[in-house]
Each structure stands twice: as C-alpha cells, then as structure tokens.
Design a protein around this motif. Structure first.
Motif, PDB file in Angstrom:
ATOM      1  N   GLN A 162       2.417   5.324  -4.038  1.00  0.00           N
ATOM      2  CA  GLN A 162       1.196   4.629  -3.638  1.00  0.00           C
ATOM      3  C   GLN A 162       0.527   4.073  -4.877  1.00  0.00           C
ATOM      4  N   TYR A 167       0.800  -1.215   0.000  1.00  0.00           N
ATOM      5  CA  TYR A 167       0.000   0.000   0.000  1.00  0.00           C
ATOM      6  C   TYR A 167       0.842   1.280   0.000  1.00  0.00           C
ATOM      7  N   TYR A 168       2.177   1.157   0.197  1.00  0.00           N
ATOM      8  CA  TYR A 168       3.026   2.349   0.234  1.00  0.00           C
ATOM      9  C   TYR A 168       4.489   1.936   0.189  1.00  0.00           C
TER      10      TYR A 168
END
Length: 118
Positions: A50, A36-37
C-alpha cells in the motif's frame, strides 16, 4: 481465536518500484494491481503493498479469524489499543487493526474466500 497467518501488508514509499521488486523476486506479477493496493498471491497467502501514506509506517500482519468483530473484541479485552475498527474491504472480507502491548500493529481478517494452497 487465530486460524493462522493470512496477510502481510508493507507500506511502500514508491509503489511502482516495490511492485516491480516483488514481481521479480517472486517470479510473477500481482493478481490485484491498483494505485491504492497491490496484492500478490504467495502460496495462497497475501503479500500486499500500500502507498506509505495510506498504510502508515510499519507492516501489518493479519491473522485469520472466523469473526472479525469477536477477534477485535478479544484483542481489546487483552489490553490492545484500538487502531482501526472492523471494516469491509470488499468481497465480504472484513479487517481490523490494534496496537499491541509493545506498540506493534496486529490485524485480524475474516476472509470467507481464503483457501491455502497445500
């Protein structure tokens, strides 16, 4: 109000490819790497990636502020439109994003851990 630039987050349609490209470009891998990041430390500042479906369609630049709530209020008081409310993103770091008068995204970040490298 602004303490200086802190973070830029780029949306990535292909997160693994973007991560590999930036790692090659910067000469080092990310310090934070999750689906997610992905976060790279670049001279004490954050270059984040992202997934595009999470980040939206444009980069967001975050300006450091001592208080995210006060920073958000000041931006709104000066004509910005709300995009995302103040949110804790971990480790005591708080962020919010507005849409500026020209439609661009402007973020504020309250980060008690930020220590620029000199």
């Amino acid at each position: 109000m602004f303490l200086g630039l802190r973070t830029i987050i780029y949306p990535a349609a292909d997160l693994p490819a973007a991560k590999a490209w930036f790692a090659e470009l910067l000469g080092h891998g990310p310090y934070f790497d999750e689906p997610y990041y992905v976060g790279f430390d670049v001279g004490g500042y954050e270059l984040g990636l992202q997934p595009a479906e999470t980040a939206g369609g444009s980069p967001v630049t975050y300006w450091g502020v001592p208080d995210a709530d006060a920073g958000l209020k000041r931006l709104l008081d000066h004509g910005a439109e709300p995009h995302s409310e103040v949110a804790e993103v971990g480790g005591g770091i708080r962020v919010a994003v507005v849409r500026g008068v020209e439609g661009h995204l402007v973020g504020v970040i309250e980060n008690p851990h930020f220590r620029p490298k000199g």
